[in-house]
Motif scaffolding. Structure first.
Motif, PDB file in Angstrom:
ATOM      1  N   THR A 102       0.660  -9.789  -7.441  1.00 56.23           N
ATOM      2  CA  THR A 102       1.804 -10.687  -7.650  1.00 56.23           C
ATOM      3  C   THR A 102       3.074 -10.093  -7.048  1.00 56.23           C
ATOM      4  O   THR A 102       3.908 -10.819  -6.506  1.00 56.23           O
ATOM      5  CB  THR A 102       2.012 -11.026  -9.137  1.00 56.23           C
ATOM      6  OG1 THR A 102       2.156  -9.823  -9.882  1.00 56.23           O
ATOM      7  CG2 THR A 102       0.853 -11.838  -9.681  1.00 56.23           C
ATOM      8  N   GLY A 103       3.222  -8.782  -7.113  1.00 52.77           N
ATOM      9  CA  GLY A 103       4.375  -8.135  -6.498  1.00 52.77           C
ATOM     10  C   GLY A 103       4.390  -8.323  -4.988  1.00 52.77           C
ATOM     11  O   GLY A 103       5.441  -8.577  -4.389  1.00 52.77           O
ATOM     12  N   LEU A 104       3.218  -8.209  -4.360  1.00 47.61           N
ATOM     13  CA  LEU A 104       3.111  -8.417  -2.913  1.00 47.61           C
ATOM     14  C   LEU A 104       3.503  -9.837  -2.545  1.00 47.61           C
ATOM     15  O   LEU A 104       4.249 -10.058  -1.582  1.00 47.61           O
ATOM     16  CB  LEU A 104       1.684  -8.110  -2.449  1.00 47.61           C
ATOM     17  CG  LEU A 104       1.401  -8.299  -0.960  1.00 47.61           C
ATOM     18  CD1 LEU A 104       2.179  -7.286  -0.121  1.00 47.61           C
ATOM     19  CD2 LEU A 104      -0.103  -8.169  -0.691  1.00 47.61           C
ATOM     20  N   GLN A 105       3.032 -10.792  -3.314  1.00 50.56           N
ATOM     21  CA  GLN A 105       3.358 -12.193  -3.029  1.00 50.56           C
ATOM     22  C   GLN A 105       4.865 -12.450  -3.191  1.00 50.56           C
ATOM     23  O   GLN A 105       5.470 -13.147  -2.370  1.00 50.56           O
ATOM     24  CB  GLN A 105       2.558 -13.126  -3.949  1.00 50.56           C
ATOM     25  CG  GLN A 105       1.063 -13.083  -3.723  1.00 50.56           C
ATOM     26  CD  GLN A 105       0.633 -13.650  -2.377  1.00 50.56           C
ATOM     27  OE1 GLN A 105       1.346 -14.395  -1.733  1.00 50.56           O
ATOM     28  NE2 GLN A 105      -0.560 -13.282  -1.942  1.00 50.56           N
TER      29      GLN A 105
ATOM     30  N   VAL B 230      -7.640  -4.853  10.304  1.00 52.40           N
ATOM     31  CA  VAL B 230      -7.157  -3.583   9.753  1.00 52.40           C
ATOM     32  C   VAL B 230      -7.593  -3.518   8.288  1.00 52.40           C
ATOM     33  O   VAL B 230      -7.289  -4.439   7.526  1.00 52.40           O
ATOM     34  CB  VAL B 230      -5.607  -3.473   9.850  1.00 52.40           C
ATOM     35  CG1 VAL B 230      -5.121  -2.178   9.210  1.00 52.40           C
ATOM     36  CG2 VAL B 230      -5.140  -3.559  11.292  1.00 52.40           C
ATOM     37  N   PRO B 231      -8.285  -2.455   7.879  1.00 53.78           N
ATOM     38  CA  PRO B 231      -8.770  -2.367   6.499  1.00 53.78           C
ATOM     39  C   PRO B 231      -7.671  -1.964   5.511  1.00 53.78           C
ATOM     40  O   PRO B 231      -7.757  -0.939   4.827  1.00 53.78           O
ATOM     41  CB  PRO B 231      -9.875  -1.312   6.594  1.00 53.78           C
ATOM     42  CG  PRO B 231      -9.419  -0.401   7.698  1.00 53.78           C
ATOM     43  CD  PRO B 231      -8.732  -1.306   8.687  1.00 53.78           C
ATOM     44  N   HIS B 232      -6.634  -2.765   5.469  1.00 53.69           N
ATOM     45  CA  HIS B 232      -5.490  -2.539   4.577  1.00 53.69           C
ATOM     46  C   HIS B 232      -4.895  -3.917   4.328  1.00 53.69           C
ATOM     47  O   HIS B 232      -4.512  -4.602   5.276  1.00 53.69           O
ATOM     48  CB  HIS B 232      -4.473  -1.625   5.281  1.00 53.69           C
ATOM     49  CG  HIS B 232      -3.369  -1.125   4.410  1.00 53.69           C
ATOM     50  ND1 HIS B 232      -2.998   0.196   4.415  1.00 53.69           N
ATOM     51  CD2 HIS B 232      -2.528  -1.740   3.547  1.00 53.69           C
ATOM     52  CE1 HIS B 232      -1.979   0.373   3.587  1.00 53.69           C
ATOM     53  NE2 HIS B 232      -1.676  -0.801   3.044  1.00 53.69           N
ATOM     54  N   THR B 233      -4.843  -4.339   3.090  1.00 57.70           N
ATOM     55  CA  THR B 233      -4.330  -5.665   2.755  1.00 57.70           C
ATOM     56  C   THR B 233      -3.019  -5.936   3.478  1.00 57.70           C
ATOM     57  O   THR B 233      -2.121  -5.080   3.479  1.00 57.70           O
ATOM     58  CB  THR B 233      -4.104  -5.782   1.237  1.00 57.70           C
ATOM     59  OG1 THR B 233      -5.358  -5.665   0.579  1.00 57.70           O
ATOM     60  CG2 THR B 233      -3.447  -7.090   0.864  1.00 57.70           C
ATOM     61  N   HIS B 234      -2.927  -7.108   4.095  1.00 63.06           N
ATOM     62  CA  HIS B 234      -1.671  -7.504   4.726  1.00 63.06           C
ATOM     63  C   HIS B 234      -1.562  -9.016   4.811  1.00 63.06           C
ATOM     64  O   HIS B 234      -2.552  -9.724   4.947  1.00 63.06           O
ATOM     65  CB  HIS B 234      -1.502  -6.871   6.105  1.00 63.06           C
ATOM     66  CG  HIS B 234      -2.600  -7.139   7.078  1.00 63.06           C
ATOM     67  ND1 HIS B 234      -3.844  -6.549   6.966  1.00 63.06           N
ATOM     68  CD2 HIS B 234      -2.649  -7.908   8.180  1.00 63.06           C
ATOM     69  CE1 HIS B 234      -4.615  -6.947   7.970  1.00 63.06           C
ATOM     70  NE2 HIS B 234      -3.917  -7.789   8.718  1.00 63.06           N
TER      71      HIS B 234
ATOM     72  N   VAL C  51       3.344  -8.017   5.935  1.00 62.22           N
ATOM     73  CA  VAL C  51       3.782  -7.526   4.627  1.00 62.22           C
ATOM     74  C   VAL C  51       2.589  -6.826   3.990  1.00 62.22           C
ATOM     75  O   VAL C  51       1.504  -7.409   3.884  1.00 62.22           O
ATOM     76  CB  VAL C  51       4.271  -8.686   3.739  1.00 62.22           C
ATOM     77  CG1 VAL C  51       4.738  -8.161   2.393  1.00 62.22           C
ATOM     78  CG2 VAL C  51       5.382  -9.470   4.432  1.00 62.22           C
ATOM     79  N   ILE C  52       2.793  -5.572   3.591  1.00 68.88           N
ATOM     80  CA  ILE C  52       1.692  -4.773   3.056  1.00 68.88           C
ATOM     81  C   ILE C  52       2.082  -4.087   1.754  1.00 68.88           C
ATOM     82  O   ILE C  52       3.256  -3.792   1.530  1.00 68.88           O
ATOM     83  CB  ILE C  52       1.228  -3.689   4.061  1.00 68.88           C
ATOM     84  CG1 ILE C  52       2.328  -2.643   4.283  1.00 68.88           C
ATOM     85  CG2 ILE C  52       0.799  -4.316   5.383  1.00 68.88           C
ATOM     86  CD1 ILE C  52       1.874  -1.397   5.049  1.00 68.88           C
ATOM     87  N   PRO C  53       1.074  -3.803   0.920  1.00 68.76           N
ATOM     88  CA  PRO C  53       1.337  -2.866  -0.171  1.00 68.76           C
ATOM     89  C   PRO C  53       1.282  -1.465   0.441  1.00 68.76           C
ATOM     90  O   PRO C  53       0.516  -1.220   1.381  1.00 68.76           O
ATOM     91  CB  PRO C  53       0.167  -3.102  -1.130  1.00 68.76           C
ATOM     92  CG  PRO C  53      -0.946  -3.564  -0.246  1.00 68.76           C
ATOM     93  CD  PRO C  53      -0.291  -4.326   0.885  1.00 68.76           C
ATOM     94  N   LYS C  54       2.065  -0.558  -0.049  1.00 69.32           N
ATOM     95  CA  LYS C  54       2.000   0.812   0.473  1.00 69.32           C
ATOM     96  C   LYS C  54       0.682   1.479   0.093  1.00 69.32           C
ATOM     97  O   LYS C  54       0.183   2.328   0.830  1.00 69.32           O
ATOM     98  CB  LYS C  54       3.194   1.630  -0.021  1.00 69.32           C
ATOM     99  CG  LYS C  54       4.489   1.191   0.630  1.00 69.32           C
ATOM    100  CD  LYS C  54       5.646   2.056   0.196  1.00 69.32           C
ATOM    101  CE  LYS C  54       6.922   1.676   0.928  1.00 69.32           C
ATOM    102  NZ  LYS C  54       8.061   2.496   0.472  1.00 69.32           N
TER     103      LYS C  54
END
Length: 133
Positions: free
Chosen positions: A58-61, A89-93, A40-43
């Motif tokens: 909070t939206g991601l959670q 991967v340097p992208h929050t997930h 699950v990632i933020p765009k």
């Protein structure tokens, strides 16, 4: 430089998507620890989870919770485990991993292999559970 996840968001790389909103995307991990292992990632590309602004965090959670609830309905497991590692991967997930014991979240375990048809079937099961909510 764009991360592999940003390229998935942009449609440059295919993915087995299970859920999508304006700000977030959930898709199957192609190197899973279990059937139904979802990322699950933020765009928006932000490397470190705690660098997200409060609203995006909070939206991601909440988005992850919705996806995990659907996963639990269709993937045989005791619980959906959650892991945030963020080194590969340097992208929050967020990893959502169906689990039956603590060792199921061991990232040093060999990854599973599925056919494209198996990935598609699993993604469809999760999408169907989301449509029913």
């Amino acid at each position: 430089m764009s991360s592999i996840f940003s390229k998935i968001v942009a449609g440059e790389i295919p993915a087995y998507k299970v859920a999508e909103s304006i700000d977030f995307l959930a898709f199957l991990d192609v190197n899973p620890l279990a059937e139904g292992h979802v990322l699950v990632i933020p765009k928006q590309e932000v490397d470190y989870l705690f660098d997200l602004d409060d609203e995006l965090y909070t939206g991601l959670q909440m988005f992850a919770k919705i996806v995990a609830t659907a996963m639990k309905q269709v993937i045989p497991c005791k619980k959906i485990g959650v892991a945030v590692i963020g080194l590969e991967v340097p992208h929050t997930h967020i990893h959502l991993i169906p689990m039956n014991e603590v060792g199921d979240l061991n990232f040093s375990r060999p990854k599973l292999t599925f056919t494209p048809e198996q990935f598609e079937a699993t993604a469809e099961k999760i999408k169907e559970a989301l449509r029913e909510e």
